[in-house]
Design a protein around this motif. Sequence first.
Motif, PDB file in Angstrom:
ATOM      1  N   GLY A   1     112.908 113.339  43.824  1.00  0.00           N
ATOM      2  CA  GLY A   1     113.015 113.104  45.256  1.00  0.00           C
ATOM      3  C   GLY A   1     114.402 112.985  45.832  1.00  0.00           C
ATOM      4  O   GLY A   1     114.549 112.719  47.024  1.00  0.00           O
ATOM      5  N   ASP A   2     115.455 113.204  45.028  1.00  0.00           N
ATOM      6  CA  ASP A   2     116.811 113.036  45.555  1.00  0.00           C
ATOM      7  C   ASP A   2     117.616 114.335  45.496  1.00  0.00           C
ATOM      8  O   ASP A   2     118.838 114.317  45.569  1.00  0.00           O
ATOM      9  CB  ASP A   2     117.555 111.934  44.791  1.00  0.00           C
TER      10      ASP A   2
ATOM     11  N   LEU B   1     114.454 105.766  56.442  1.00  0.00           N
ATOM     12  CA  LEU B   1     113.876 104.901  55.421  1.00  0.00           C
ATOM     13  C   LEU B   1     113.971 103.468  55.902  1.00  0.00           C
ATOM     14  O   LEU B   1     115.055 103.003  56.271  1.00  0.00           O
ATOM     15  CB  LEU B   1     114.636 105.035  54.093  1.00  0.00           C
TER      16      LEU B   1
ATOM     17  N   GLU C   1     120.338 104.150  49.361  1.00  0.00           N
ATOM     18  CA  GLU C   1     119.281 105.164  49.480  1.00  0.00           C
ATOM     19  C   GLU C   1     118.414 105.200  48.227  1.00  0.00           C
ATOM     20  O   GLU C   1     117.185 105.321  48.306  1.00  0.00           O
ATOM     21  CB  GLU C   1     119.894 106.539  49.711  1.00  0.00           C
ATOM     22  N   GLN C   2     119.038 105.073  47.053  1.00  0.00           N
ATOM     23  CA  GLN C   2     118.259 105.047  45.813  1.00  0.00           C
ATOM     24  C   GLN C   2     117.289 103.874  45.799  1.00  0.00           C
ATOM     25  O   GLN C   2     116.122 104.017  45.434  1.00  0.00           O
ATOM     26  CB  GLN C   2     119.193 104.990  44.604  1.00  0.00           C
TER      27      GLN C   2
ATOM     28  N   ARG D   1     114.442 104.383  48.406  1.00  0.00           N
ATOM     29  CA  ARG D   1     113.506 105.454  48.034  1.00  0.00           C
ATOM     30  C   ARG D   1     112.600 105.025  46.871  1.00  0.00           C
ATOM     31  O   ARG D   1     111.561 105.644  46.638  1.00  0.00           O
ATOM     32  CB  ARG D   1     114.270 106.722  47.639  1.00  0.00           C
ATOM     33  N   HIS D   2     113.011 103.997  46.150  1.00  0.00           N
ATOM     34  CA  HIS D   2     112.244 103.577  44.974  1.00  0.00           C
ATOM     35  C   HIS D   2     112.002 102.071  44.992  1.00  0.00           C
ATOM     36  O   HIS D   2     112.348 101.368  44.037  1.00  0.00           O
ATOM     37  CB  HIS D   2     112.989 103.973  43.694  1.00  0.00           C
TER      38      HIS D   2
END
Length: 219
Positions: A44-45, A129, A161-162, A165-166
């Motif tokens: 997803g990145d 996000l 962002e990491q 996103r998780h």
Amino acid sequence: MTRILVVDDEPHIVSLVTRGLHVEGYETVTADDGQAALDRALEGDIDLIVLDVGLPSMDGFEVLRHLRARGSGIPVIMLTARSSTRDAIEGLDAGASDYVPKPFAVAELLARVRSRLRERTSSTAPVILTRGNVTLDILGRHASVGGRDVDLSAREFALAEQFLRHPGEVLTREVLLSRVWGLDFDPGSNVVDVYVRYLRSKLGADNIVTVRGEGYRWD
């Protein structure tokens, strides 16, 4: 930072392409196997894939079909030593964004990369996000906490962002070094820990939990 996955089982091609992309300011990750490429792409990145057709385990066409079947819209530029029109049609029908036959000029490939990324940016709605009171505007590179703007450096933003996103996943230092700094090894520094402290001070100390012996998790 724009991250491009380069997939080819010929090391000199990978080296040639990644050097050119780095000069253009892109971050790269690589794979030399079809299954590994598919697994990495689905994390997803990735912003764009340069994908060779002739790969071990599954060929590039199959990788592309799996990606599209799972709803991935990542731009994919196919590379192949095959020159037949049928191969070009098969790649485009499978969902490729572009098709470049080998041998190719790196300058031409880079131009196609820029073009595909421009198309994606212009046709994609802003990606927002939000986790709790923290919001990241991915395309605008803008962060806020509780509606208040927060200034993040490029690395801080990439790290945030990491986590966003998780959420709920434990991200090891090795994973973060690879995704945020592009390092496939631990240089023996505490750079991840330092940047996590920076983020805690800006986004809230309670959002990022230390999982002892493993890494960090966004709660």
